[in-house]
Design a protein around this motif. Sequence first.
Motif, short mmCIF file in Angstrom:
data_model
loop_
_atom_site.label_atom_id
_atom_site.label_comp_id
_atom_site.label_asym_id
_atom_site.label_seq_id
_atom_site.Cartn_x
_atom_site.Cartn_y
_atom_site.Cartn_z
N GLU A 104 0.81 -1.21 0.00
CA GLU A 104 0.00 0.00 0.00
C GLU A 104 0.85 1.26 0.00
N SER A 105 1.95 1.28 0.74
CA SER A 105 2.78 2.49 0.79
C SER A 105 3.36 2.82 -0.58
N GLY A 112 0.70 9.57 -5.45
CA GLY A 112 0.99 10.92 -4.99
C GLY A 112 2.10 11.61 -5.77
N HIS A 113 2.82 10.85 -6.60
CA HIS A 113 3.93 11.40 -7.38
C HIS A 113 3.72 11.21 -8.89
N GLU A 114 2.45 11.24 -9.30
CA GLU A 114 2.11 11.17 -10.73
C GLU A 114 2.66 9.91 -11.40
N GLU A 145 -9.17 7.76 1.72
CA GLU A 145 -9.92 6.51 1.79
C GLU A 145 -9.04 5.33 1.40
N GLU A 146 -9.58 4.18 1.57
CA GLU A 146 -8.90 2.93 1.24
C GLU A 146 -9.36 2.37 -0.09
N ILE A 147 -9.92 3.21 -0.95
CA ILE A 147 -10.48 2.75 -2.22
C ILE A 147 -9.58 3.22 -3.37
N PHE A 148 -9.09 2.26 -4.13
CA PHE A 148 -8.25 2.54 -5.29
C PHE A 148 -9.09 2.41 -6.56
#
Length: 191
Positions: A104-105, A112-114, A145-148
């Motif tokens: 997840e990380s 978060g970094h395109e 949220e935890e939704i991808f």
Amino acid sequence: MRNNSPPFIPKRPVGIIPWQTFGSDRATYEKWVSHICGICCVGMVAAHYTRQLPSLWELTQWAIKLGVFRENPNGEIEGAFHNPLVSLAQELGLEGKVERQLDESILRYNLGHERFTLLSIDLQKIQQQLMGSHLILIHSVQAGEEIFQFHDCAHVVTKNGENGSISFAELERVSNHKGITLWAPPKTTEG
């Protein structure tokens, strides 16, 4: 976090003759269609940045030359192998790397970094009768949220295929924790 969905490229377009969109005859399309999820994913990311792509068959032929696939003497196709798939992405003007421990990380960092993530999933964890792996394109996460959000060119994980939603817990359950990270190269300024 970004919600910037790339164009969706399905393996089997609905409502049209799929091998024409693929760029080949019907027999060639039928031979390769079950193997091109990685090609579709790389194509989606490349189209997001460049807006110009050859046909999926041309991309597949290019990928074959780079070693993304191997065809055995009995006609069985192996692949898509991730390192040559990154080479294909690089030849299309992208940057990329193979990920061997996706969690997840890393997914959140990428978003978060395109960056986009091609995540390998275990098909048998989706449907018991399926075998092998499949790549989906993780393209965004709902803020806080935890939704991808993802594209699934084969419509295996989600019926529609385009902009599916999946919780991290479910993603964790079906994931092989391997895949590819792709991103646009940094913009250079000429002086």
